[in-house]
Write an enzyme that holds these catalytic residues in place. Structure first.
Site, short mmCIF file in Angstrom:
data_model
loop_
_atom_site.label_atom_id
_atom_site.label_comp_id
_atom_site.label_asym_id
_atom_site.label_seq_id
_atom_site.Cartn_x
_atom_site.Cartn_y
_atom_site.Cartn_z
N GLU A 14 -4.33 2.40 -4.70
CA GLU A 14 -2.88 2.50 -4.51
C GLU A 14 -2.30 1.22 -3.93
O GLU A 14 -1.21 1.22 -3.36
CB GLU A 14 -2.55 3.68 -3.59
CG GLU A 14 -3.06 3.58 -2.18
CD GLU A 14 -4.47 4.12 -1.99
OE1 GLU A 14 -4.84 4.41 -0.85
OE2 GLU A 14 -5.21 4.24 -3.00
N HIS A 67 -4.30 14.75 -9.35
CA HIS A 67 -4.50 13.38 -9.81
C HIS A 67 -3.58 12.99 -10.97
O HIS A 67 -3.20 11.82 -11.10
CB HIS A 67 -5.97 13.17 -10.21
CG HIS A 67 -6.89 13.15 -9.04
ND1 HIS A 67 -7.00 12.07 -8.20
CD2 HIS A 67 -7.73 14.10 -8.54
CE1 HIS A 67 -7.88 12.33 -7.24
NE2 HIS A 67 -8.34 13.57 -7.43
N ASP A 92 -1.32 9.79 -10.77
CA ASP A 92 -1.27 8.68 -11.74
C ASP A 92 0.18 8.38 -12.13
O ASP A 92 0.59 7.21 -12.24
CB ASP A 92 -2.08 9.03 -12.98
CG ASP A 92 -3.57 9.00 -12.73
OD1 ASP A 92 -3.98 8.51 -11.66
OD2 ASP A 92 -4.33 9.47 -13.60
N ASP A 106 0.86 -1.19 0.00
CA ASP A 106 0.00 0.00 0.00
C ASP A 106 0.89 1.23 0.00
O ASP A 106 1.84 1.33 0.80
CB ASP A 106 -0.90 0.00 1.24
CG ASP A 106 -1.87 1.18 1.23
OD1 ASP A 106 -2.89 1.08 0.55
OD2 ASP A 106 -1.57 2.19 1.90
N ASN A 116 -2.32 12.83 -3.54
CA ASN A 116 -3.21 13.31 -4.61
C ASN A 116 -3.75 14.71 -4.30
O ASN A 116 -3.84 15.55 -5.20
CB ASN A 116 -4.38 12.34 -4.78
CG ASN A 116 -4.17 11.37 -5.93
OD1 ASN A 116 -3.34 11.61 -6.80
ND2 ASN A 116 -4.91 10.27 -5.92
#
Length: 311
Positions: free
Chosen positions: A229, A198, A202, A185, A193
């Site tokens: 994630e 975002h 990404d 994780d 974010n």
């Protein structure tokens, strides 16, 4: 007044004209001698070989792609011996050294006693059709690959993970070998974010996926995006010590990447938390229980402060 013989000759000439005006290539082979008694003039347009160069089935087989030859010749001979009409697709060699896809449609002619007397048939150029079929097949394969691939990171998706893990679990049961699973994780990714946006988020996930992929170096090691994630690494035939080494390598390589994370309360750079477990599964064991155990270990590592491994 025409005689019956004249009528038959005229009919034969009409039939020949009709046959030789089509794109299909008519031919006839004498079964006893295995020689061509006739082949249409269209053969020269399609393949470039002169009509008189088609003497026997040896010429036919030798002008066939080597990868198709044995399969097609054996099939056609066996079907002809059995007296069965048949079809065969193969690549035929042209006089210029290229290959054209051909479909041969074969009909068996018998004599008065019922024995095979001759083979008659048509050759059809199916190159365009084959190219279309191959293109459709490639598209189907690409679509299948896409259905198992995570659109963002390019690694396997959850669907592929489920199938692969089940297969490796069964293999480990049968071989009585260990199977290790690592759940990863990305720490405080929501905050990442929120701070960087975002698009940058990404990009970060793509980089994490690439780093983790490099850490799972063996040919059967498998990595997938579990969701959001979270990532998973499946390590077949890896004991607990080997799995811990891979997990440590993942954590170290992510740290070495020095991906800035100013919103993190743990570290100024991106970190990851992991849950690791190993099992030699038996028939009584449950794969779902195994996955849930690793998930609990991941939760434990996050509860204990993140940027660590629970095993």
């Amino acid at each position: 007044m025409n005689t019956q013989a004249d009528d038959l000759a005229q009919d034969a000439e009409v039939y020949r004209t009709l046959l030789e005006s089509t794109k299909a290539i008519p031919w006839k082979i004498d079964w006893k001698t295995l020689t061509f008694s006739y082949i249409g003039p269209q053969i020269e347009t399609l393949l470039g070989w002169k009509r008189d160069s088609w003497q026997s089935i040896h010429d036919w087989s030798e002008r066939m792609h080597p990868d198709d030859r044995e399969r097609v010749v054996n099939f056609c001979v066996s079907q002809s011996q059995a007296g069965s009409d048949h079809e065969a697709d193969y690549r035929a060699l042209t006089a210029t050294g290229e290959y054209v896809w051909i479909r041969d449609v074969v009909h068996i002619m018998r004599n008065e006693t019922g024995e095979v007397d001759a083979l008659i048939g048509f050759m059809f150029d199916i190159t365009e059709r084959k190219e279309t079929e191959e293109q459709l097949l490639r598209l189907q394969q690409e679509l299948q690959e896409l259905s198992f691939k995570d659109a963002l990171t390019g690694i396997a998706n959850r669907r592929m993970f489920d199938e692969r893990l089940e297969a490796e679990w069964c293999h480990a049961q049968h071989q009585k070998q260990p199977l290790s699973l690592i759940m990863v994780d990305v720490d405080l990714f929501k905050q990442y974010n929120d701070l960087y946006g975002h698009i940058q988020g990404d990009s970060c996930l793509k980089q994490v996926a690439e780093i983790l992929s490099q850490c799972a170096a063996r040919s059967r090691d498998f990595i997938a995006r579990f969701g959001g994630e979270e990532f998973v690494l499946v390590l077949p035939d890896a004991d607990a010590n080997a799995a811990l080494k891979v997990a440590e390598r993942c954590r170290n390589q992510i740290f070495k990447a020095q991906i800035p994370h100013a919103a993190s309360t743990i570290s100024p750079v991106l970190t990851i938390s992991m849950g690791v477990a190993t099992q030699v599964p038996t028939r009584q064991d449950s794969l779902q229980d195994f996955v849930e155990r690793v998930d609990r270990l991941l939760y434990q590592s996050k509860q204990q402060g993140r940027n660590r491994i629970a095993s």
